[in-house]
Design a protein around this motif. Structure first.
Motif, PDB file in Angstrom:
ATOM      1  N   LYS A   1       0.844  -1.247   0.117  1.00  0.00           N
ATOM      2  CA  LYS A   1       0.078   0.071   0.064  1.00  0.00           C
ATOM      3  C   LYS A   1       0.757   1.249  -0.193  1.00  0.00           C
ATOM      4  CE  LYS A   1      -4.233  -1.808   2.301  1.00  0.00           C
ATOM      5  NZ  LYS A   1      -5.202  -1.396   3.222  1.00  0.00           N
ATOM      6  N   ALA A   2       2.186   0.927   0.321  1.00  0.00           N
ATOM      7  CA  ALA A   2       2.927   2.442   0.350  1.00  0.00           C
ATOM      8  C   ALA A   2       3.429   2.733  -0.927  1.00  0.00           C
ATOM      9  CB  ALA A   2       4.302   2.079   1.277  1.00  0.00           C
ATOM     10  N   VAL A   3       3.294   1.992  -2.028  1.00  0.00           N
ATOM     11  CA  VAL A   3       3.883   2.420  -3.505  1.00  0.00           C
ATOM     12  C   VAL A   3       3.186   3.462  -3.875  1.00  0.00           C
ATOM     13  CG1 VAL A   3       3.984   1.423  -5.940  1.00  0.00           C
ATOM     14  CG2 VAL A   3       4.395   0.007  -3.551  1.00  0.00           C
ATOM     15  N   THR A   4       1.928   3.362  -4.085  1.00  0.00           N
ATOM     16  CA  THR A   4       1.004   4.561  -4.556  1.00  0.00           C
ATOM     17  C   THR A   4       1.316   5.962  -3.945  1.00  0.00           C
ATOM     18  OG1 THR A   4      -0.423   3.188  -5.681  1.00  0.00           O
ATOM     19  CG2 THR A   4      -1.219   5.490  -5.302  1.00  0.00           C
ATOM     20  N   PRO A   5       1.153   6.100  -2.839  1.00  0.00           N
ATOM     21  CA  PRO A   5       1.459   7.518  -2.120  1.00  0.00           C
ATOM     22  C   PRO A   5       3.120   7.710  -2.398  1.00  0.00           C
ATOM     23  CG  PRO A   5       0.505   6.051  -0.399  1.00  0.00           C
ATOM     24  CD  PRO A   5       0.565   5.313  -1.653  1.00  0.00           C
TER      25      PRO A   5
END
Length: 302
Positions: free
Chosen positions: A259-263
């Motif tokens: 989930k950290a990829v997009t931000p």
């Protein structure tokens, strides 16, 4: 059954049968810095009102599922720390444990459907990340579009994704991908992706009719409306490709995953483009909100 907490504005709209447009909250907590996040949220809500519909920003606040936020709740969420990024997998846990969480496309669709809201405006959907054949990093947004009967208006898949593979997964799952007013799939910050859209419709009335026909046929799932960013606000695809390549390389080097990829990528692209990506992002979200309001009005009038 989970209790839905409607804001006074949304509760009144439901009572009066007014058209409603759902809005996600991840764009507030994870997509933009403060104070642009709350300013944009207010602009988008006002755009929907100006177009004749009622906005319903969705979030989980201390374990309560809110359909529509008051001004004070919006301000508090925009500045909150340690906010969960909620998708289908962790939505129920946040509710059960009293956490505060912002809804992604998938979670917003679930909540909107539970609240009887048929149309949802966002920036761009998640999808198949580049290198997914090794990482298996595929957004739950794609499965949700196949399951939940909500029309999602976005500026196409986020350009940081593998767009061809994203379209293939959507096709496999029977999700209509409909370009609005052009033959090509838009690529978030850019109007052009180089990919022909599977379907094209040119009016809000036609889009509403397509959703109603799906309901009549008993088909599961929603439809994705790929609404191109206005010409004056786009960043050419060739220019964005360079920024995306640099940001992706940095993410790989730092081992960013899940989930950290997009931000992470959105933040790096913001800095690489010297803020232009954020300006374009705001413009496309507002453009999507206006179209979503028109679709919602057509559905309500049917």
């Amino acid at each position: 059954m989970t209790e839905l907490h409607f804001s006074p504005e949304v509760a009144q709209a439901k009572a009066e049968g007014k058209p409603l447009v759902a809005l996600e909250s991840t764009i507030i907590t994870h997509g933009m810095p403060y104070p642009q996040n709350v300013e944009t949220a207010r602009q988008v809500e006002d755009d929907i009102r100006a177009a004749g519909a009622v906005p319903a920003t969705i979030a989980v606040i201390e374990g309560r599922l809110h359909i529509g936020l008051t001004g004070d709740e919006l301000d508090a969420l925009a500045q909150a720390k340690d906010v969960l990024k909620l998708s289908r997998a962790d939505f129920a846990v946040a509710l059960a444990t009293g956490r505060t969480g912002a809804t992604t496309v998938a979670a917003t669709m679930i909540a909107a459907h539970a609240a009887g809201i048929h149309v949802f405006a966002t920036g761009g959907i998640g999808g198949v990340h580049k290198g997914a054949e090794l990482s298996f990093d595929i957004s739950a947004d794609l499965q949700e579009l196949a399951l939940t009967p909500v029309t999602v208006v976005a500026a196409g898949p986020k350009a940081i994704l593998d767009i061809p593979k994203t379209l293939e997964v959507l096709e496999t799952n029977g999700v209509p991908v409909i370009a609005y007013g052009q033959d090509e799939i838009p690529a978030f910050w850019s109007r052009s992706s180089g990919l022909t859209a599977p379907l094209r419709l040119d009016s809000a009335a036609a889009i509403a009719a397509a959703q109603l026909a799906r309901t009549d046929l008993g088909l599961t799932g929603g439809q994705l409306i790929a609404n191109p960013i206005p010409v004056a606000d786009e960043i050419p695809a060739a220019e964005m490709a360079k920024a995306i390549t640099q940001a992706t390389a940095e993410a790989d080097a730092q081992g960013v995953s899940g989930k950290a990829v997009t931000p992470f990528l959105l933040d790096r692209i913001f800095h690489i483009t010297e803020g232009r990506s954020l300006v374009a992002n705001i413009a496309l979200v507002r453009n999507n909100a206006r179209l979503a309001a028109e679709i919602a009005k057509e559905i309500t009038a049917s």
